[in-house]
Design a protein around this motif. Sequence first.
Motif, PDB file in Angstrom:
ATOM      1  N   ARG A  41      11.427  19.610 -39.379  1.00 20.51           N
ATOM      2  CA  ARG A  41      10.923  18.248 -39.219  1.00 20.51           C
ATOM      3  C   ARG A  41      11.337  17.417 -40.424  1.00 20.51           C
ATOM      4  NH1 ARG A  41       8.420  16.216 -34.670  1.00 20.51           N
ATOM      5  NH2 ARG A  41       7.194  14.922 -36.036  1.00 20.51           N
ATOM      6  N   SER A  42      11.674  16.195 -40.176  1.00 16.96           N
ATOM      7  CA  SER A  42      12.045  15.277 -41.238  1.00 16.96           C
ATOM      8  C   SER A  42      10.824  14.950 -42.098  1.00 16.96           C
ATOM      9  CB  SER A  42      12.578  13.989 -40.595  1.00 16.96           C
ATOM     10  OG  SER A  42      12.719  12.988 -41.553  1.00 16.96           O
ATOM     11  N   SER A  43      11.083  14.595 -43.340  1.00 15.30           N
ATOM     12  CA  SER A  43       9.993  14.161 -44.211  1.00 15.30           C
ATOM     13  C   SER A  43       9.653  12.694 -43.960  1.00 15.30           C
ATOM     14  CB  SER A  43      10.363  14.371 -45.674  1.00 15.30           C
ATOM     15  OG  SER A  43      11.513  13.608 -45.985  1.00 15.30           O
ATOM     16  N   VAL A  44      10.436  12.047 -43.098  1.00 16.98           N
ATOM     17  CA  VAL A  44      10.183  10.663 -42.743  1.00 16.98           C
ATOM     18  C   VAL A  44       8.988  10.617 -41.783  1.00 16.98           C
ATOM     19  CG1 VAL A  44      11.120   8.650 -41.532  1.00 16.98           C
ATOM     20  CG2 VAL A  44      12.599  10.009 -43.017  1.00 16.98           C
ATOM     21  N   VAL A  45       8.091   9.687 -42.024  1.00 15.30           N
ATOM     22  CA  VAL A  45       6.938   9.500 -41.147  1.00 15.30           C
ATOM     23  C   VAL A  45       6.781   8.007 -40.857  1.00 15.30           C
ATOM     24  CG1 VAL A  45       5.700  11.555 -41.943  1.00 15.30           C
ATOM     25  CG2 VAL A  45       5.315   9.359 -43.079  1.00 15.30           C
ATOM     26  N   PRO A  46       6.149   7.666 -39.748  1.00 15.63           N
ATOM     27  CA  PRO A  46       5.865   6.252 -39.494  1.00 15.63           C
ATOM     28  C   PRO A  46       4.736   5.791 -40.415  1.00 15.63           C
ATOM     29  CG  PRO A  46       4.946   7.600 -37.751  1.00 15.63           C
ATOM     30  CD  PRO A  46       5.726   8.522 -38.640  1.00 15.63           C
ATOM     31  N   SER A  47       4.865   4.586 -40.953  1.00 13.27           N
ATOM     32  CA  SER A  47       3.851   4.098 -41.889  1.00 13.27           C
ATOM     33  C   SER A  47       3.085   2.877 -41.391  1.00 13.27           C
ATOM     34  CB  SER A  47       4.485   3.782 -43.247  1.00 13.27           C
ATOM     35  OG  SER A  47       5.512   2.828 -43.095  1.00 13.27           O
ATOM     36  N   ARG A  48       3.658   2.133 -40.429  1.00 11.21           N
ATOM     37  CA  ARG A  48       2.983   0.929 -39.935  1.00 11.21           C
ATOM     38  C   ARG A  48       3.451   0.611 -38.525  1.00 11.21           C
ATOM     39  NH1 ARG A  48       4.890  -3.323 -43.233  1.00 11.21           N
ATOM     40  NH2 ARG A  48       6.137  -4.134 -41.535  1.00 11.21           N
ATOM     41  N   ILE A  49       2.538   0.086 -37.723  1.00 13.99           N
ATOM     42  CA  ILE A  49       2.881  -0.402 -36.387  1.00 13.99           C
ATOM     43  C   ILE A  49       2.647  -1.904 -36.363  1.00 13.99           C
ATOM     44  CG2 ILE A  49       0.583   0.143 -35.453  1.00 13.99           C
ATOM     45  CD1 ILE A  49       2.052   0.676 -32.746  1.00 13.99           C
ATOM     46  N   ASP A  50       3.615  -2.635 -35.814  1.00 13.72           N
ATOM     47  CA  ASP A  50       3.515  -4.085 -35.681  1.00 13.72           C
ATOM     48  C   ASP A  50       3.686  -4.446 -34.208  1.00 13.72           C
ATOM     49  OD1 ASP A  50       3.452  -4.150 -38.459  1.00 13.72           O
ATOM     50  OD2 ASP A  50       5.540  -4.786 -38.666  1.00 13.72           O
ATOM     51  N   ILE A  51       2.736  -5.190 -33.685  1.00 23.48           N
ATOM     52  CA  ILE A  51       2.831  -5.700 -32.322  1.00 23.48           C
ATOM     53  C   ILE A  51       2.633  -7.210 -32.428  1.00 23.48           C
ATOM     54  CG2 ILE A  51       2.018  -5.546 -29.933  1.00 23.48           C
ATOM     55  CD1 ILE A  51       0.780  -2.812 -30.647  1.00 23.48           C
ATOM     56  N   PRO A  52       3.724  -7.959 -32.648  1.00 25.39           N
ATOM     57  CA  PRO A  52       3.622  -9.392 -32.920  1.00 25.39           C
ATOM     58  C   PRO A  52       2.861 -10.175 -31.846  1.00 25.39           C
ATOM     59  CG  PRO A  52       5.850  -8.614 -33.359  1.00 25.39           C
ATOM     60  CD  PRO A  52       5.113  -7.482 -32.702  1.00 25.39           C
ATOM     61  N   SER A  53       3.063  -9.857 -30.579  1.00 24.74           N
ATOM     62  CA  SER A  53       2.416 -10.617 -29.510  1.00 24.74           C
ATOM     63  C   SER A  53       0.893 -10.485 -29.517  1.00 24.74           C
ATOM     64  CB  SER A  53       2.956 -10.185 -28.141  1.00 24.74           C
ATOM     65  OG  SER A  53       2.648  -8.820 -27.911  1.00 24.74           O
ATOM     66  N   LEU A  54       0.376  -9.418 -30.129  1.00 19.85           N
ATOM     67  CA  LEU A  54      -1.072  -9.196 -30.182  1.00 19.85           C
ATOM     68  C   LEU A  54      -1.644  -9.437 -31.580  1.00 19.85           C
ATOM     69  CD1 LEU A  54      -1.385  -5.927 -28.055  1.00 19.85           C
ATOM     70  CD2 LEU A  54      -1.535  -8.309 -27.283  1.00 19.85           C
ATOM     71  N   GLY A  55      -0.770  -9.784 -32.523  1.00 17.82           N
ATOM     72  CA  GLY A  55      -1.226 -10.007 -33.889  1.00 17.82           C
ATOM     73  C   GLY A  55      -1.648  -8.727 -34.592  1.00 17.82           C
ATOM     74  N   ILE A  56      -1.072  -7.601 -34.179  1.00 15.28           N
ATOM     75  CA  ILE A  56      -1.420  -6.312 -34.777  1.00 15.28           C
ATOM     76  C   ILE A  56      -0.376  -5.928 -35.817  1.00 15.28           C
ATOM     77  CG2 ILE A  56      -1.671  -3.832 -34.356  1.00 15.28           C
ATOM     78  CD1 ILE A  56      -2.745  -4.549 -31.558  1.00 15.28           C
ATOM     79  N   LYS A  57      -0.839  -5.619 -37.009  1.00 16.14           N
ATOM     80  CA  LYS A  57      -0.022  -5.071 -38.085  1.00 16.14           C
ATOM     81  C   LYS A  57      -0.926  -4.055 -38.767  1.00 16.14           C
ATOM     82  CE  LYS A  57       3.169  -7.490 -40.157  1.00 16.14           C
ATOM     83  NZ  LYS A  57       3.950  -8.378 -41.028  1.00 16.14           N
ATOM     84  N   ALA A  58      -0.758  -2.780 -38.408  1.00 14.34           N
ATOM     85  CA  ALA A  58      -1.713  -1.766 -38.844  1.00 14.34           C
ATOM     86  C   ALA A  58      -1.036  -0.585 -39.522  1.00 14.34           C
ATOM     87  CB  ALA A  58      -2.506  -1.263 -37.638  1.00 14.34           C
TER      88      ALA A  58
END
Length: 187
Positions: A35-52
């Motif tokens: 497995r890569s050491s890369v991981v997801p750090s943030r999710i952005d859903i512009p249409s819903l105003g989500i940046k988490a």
Amino acid sequence: MAESSRWSRIIVAGVITGAVMVAFNRGGEDTPPARSSVVPSRIDIPSLGIKAPLMKLGVTDGQIDLPPYEKPDMAGWVKDSAIPGDPGSAVILGHVDTKTDPAVFYKLKDIREGQVVKVVRSDGRTAQYRVDSVEQVDKNSFPADKVYLEDGLRLITCGGNFDWDKHEYRDNVIVYATLVTPAGSRA
């Protein structure tokens, strides 16, 4: 606030089924790739105003860990699923609400086909997805194969009516999205 145990059992069954199916589809490889050491750090859903922010979710005592209710603005990536931007099914979970307030995926049911979801990775690259469909399904009919075996991003939260006797939502809201921009561009 939904009770996590039943929902977690359904998700775990899907993860296990997916892992077994992936193992069989490797063409006889004895050792899975590292497995890569890369991981997801943030999710952005512009249409819903989500940046988490995203946290890793594992499995404890046979149940998928969920983001803590004390951090309602945080979502979680199931670390046994694909890394967003890589081939495979990448699964991100988030709460719909807490006992008192909306949580990170409160508006998820409002997302529409064609809208964009971005996942920023720890390597600074961003994977961009296009929403294909959204479905609300009874938790007893959770589509594990569709969620865990098909390529793309899957966003999952609770939905539907709340069962006060069981202290959980009766349904899941699932967003299916297709990768349109691989994780090759910087965020």
